[in-house]
Design an enzyme around this catalytic site. Structure first.
Site, PDB file in Angstrom:
ATOM      1  N   HIS A 286       2.053   5.537  -6.623  1.00 37.77           N
ATOM      2  CA  HIS A 286       1.084   5.246  -7.854  1.00 37.77           C
ATOM      3  C   HIS A 286       0.036   4.169  -7.191  1.00 37.77           C
ATOM      4  O   HIS A 286       0.454   3.398  -6.351  1.00 37.77           O
ATOM      5  CB  HIS A 286       1.599   4.862  -9.093  1.00 37.77           C
TER       6      HIS A 286
ATOM      7  N   ASP B 117       8.575   6.385  -4.578  1.00 36.19           N
ATOM      8  CA  ASP B 117       8.342   7.651  -5.628  1.00 36.19           C
ATOM      9  C   ASP B 117       7.498   8.762  -4.961  1.00 36.19           C
ATOM     10  O   ASP B 117       7.124   9.830  -5.616  1.00 36.19           O
ATOM     11  CB  ASP B 117       7.879   7.234  -6.959  1.00 36.19           C
TER      12      ASP B 117
ATOM     13  N   ASP C 170       3.876   2.659  -2.649  1.00 33.16           N
ATOM     14  CA  ASP C 170       4.256   3.498  -4.114  1.00 33.16           C
ATOM     15  C   ASP C 170       3.274   4.633  -4.032  1.00 33.16           C
ATOM     16  O   ASP C 170       1.909   4.262  -3.898  1.00 33.16           O
ATOM     17  CB  ASP C 170       3.923   2.417  -5.082  1.00 33.16           C
TER      18      ASP C 170
ATOM     19  N   HIS D  40       1.494  -2.584 -11.223  1.00 32.78           N
ATOM     20  CA  HIS D  40       0.669  -2.210 -12.331  1.00 32.78           C
ATOM     21  C   HIS D  40       0.126  -3.331 -13.289  1.00 32.78           C
ATOM     22  O   HIS D  40      -0.438  -3.158 -14.227  1.00 32.78           O
ATOM     23  CB  HIS D  40       1.034  -1.058 -13.043  1.00 32.78           C
TER      24      HIS D  40
HETATM   25 ZN    ZN Z   1       5.065   4.289  -8.735  1.00 30.89          ZN
END
Ligand code: ZN
Length: 343
Positions: A199, A286, A197, A161
């Site tokens: 996200h 995740d 991931d 991120h």
């Molecule tokens: Zn994540």
């Protein structure tokens, strides 16, 4: 498989986390790395401690002013009257402010909003050292991959991120981007980044938005209902200099093994078409069905099958650890994934 891990991670123990207006304990805790190390041990893999990268290596991806700020942020924050224990933004420049000439101020509170995307990247006294240690793991893995083998980097904090000049979402330094650039510097003509991931890898997408020599592919929960909310949609296909070199594969909440693995397969098909010399895998756990911040519903068997599919691509791969916050399960999921990867 060689693996890298840096002991400085333990000094980064963030506390602050804001979720739907409620203060909660931060999920990105040192126990995550303990669990991941146990997973490696189960496979008989002993992680090596890498050298710390120098400033020039970090500047291959990150802006100098951002690194200056990040490396001194906690000390500057502590000097503020009445400051809390961690650096956390309480304002970010809005698009209107930026369109009207907004700029970073000299003051620490304003700078914190400038250099962070959200409140989910608190900076404590050990954050910088941990982030540099994690970067060292990624760069050591990249070096192994440049020699034609695979490697795993136990990066904590994670990185996908983080933009070139902005922290966000538990991430400060973009480990996957550093690995990709290091491979390019060592002679790889084309490098692909596959991010699984749960996200969207928004920082990595941002860093390589205009790079046609680095393909970015992300399989993730649909940002309509999930972090990072504003980007990660299918129409984001790359900047003007690299049209078609970014692929987002957003998935509905509750997506389980079959559809998740189909998206991973679609991502791998795009990677194969690109014919990369090396692959960076941003590996988060995740997407697990047992994830505390859950959105997708992938089983341990699903991660093992993803490992098989990615291993079967037969591209030298640097596996970079990203998220996954079920401390009790992380080691098991890593062992299952690497077993499936099998190289
Ligand atoms: Zn994540």
């Amino acid at each position: 498989m060689r693996a890298f891990d840096h002991p400085a991670d333990v000094a980064h123990a963030p506390g602050f986390f804001l979720m739907r207006g409620a203060l909660r304990p931060n999920y990105e805790v040192p126990a995550r790395a303990v669990s991941l190390r146990e997973g490696l041990a189960r496979l008989g893999v002993a992680a090596e401690t890498p050298a710390l990268p120098d400033r020039a290596a970090l500047e291959r991806v990150h802006a100098a002013d951002y690194l200056d700020w990040l490396s001194t942020a906690h000390a500057a924050w502590e000097a503020l009257p009445g400051a809390g224990p961690e650096v956390v933004a309480n304002i970010h420049p809005s698009p209107e402010m930026l369109a009207q000439g907004g700029r970073a101020p000299a003051g620490m509170v304003g700078q914190t909003g400038w250099y962070t995307a959200d409140t989910a990247c608190p900076i404590g006294p050990g954050t910088w050292d941990a982030a540099v240690g994690a970067a060292g793991c990624a760069l050591a893995a990249a070096e192994v991959v440049a020699g034609g083998e695979d490697a795993y980097a136990l990066c904590r904090p994670p990185g996908h991120h983080a933009y070139a000049a902005r922290a966000g979402g538990h991430c400060y330094v973009n480990n996957a981007a550093l690995a990709a650039v290091a491979m390019r510097d060592r002679g790889a003509g084309r490098v692909a980044v596959l991010d699984i991931d749960s996200h969207h890898g928004n920082g990595t997408q941002g860093i390589f938005w205009d790079s046609a020599d680095v393909l970015t592919v992300s399989v993730h929960g649909d940002p309509a209902g999930y972090y990072p909310w504003y980007v990660g949609r299918a129409h984001e296909t790359g900047g003007r200099a690299a049209p078609g070199f970014n692929l987002n594969l957003p998935l509905s909440p509750g997506t389980g093994d079959d559809s998740w693995l189909a998206a991973v397969a679609a991502g791998l098909a795009r990677v194969a078409e690109f014919q990369p010399d090396a692959l960076v895998l941003s590996l988060g756990f995740d997407a697990s069905e047992h994830e505390p911040l859950g959105y997708l519903r992938v089983t341990a068997e699903g991660f093992a099958r993803a490992g098989e599919m990615i291993g079967a691509a037969r591209v030298p791969t640097a596996i970079i650890q990203e998220g996954g916050y079920n401390v009790d399960l992380l080691g098991t999921l890593l062992a299952r994934f690497l077993n499936g990867f099998g190289r």
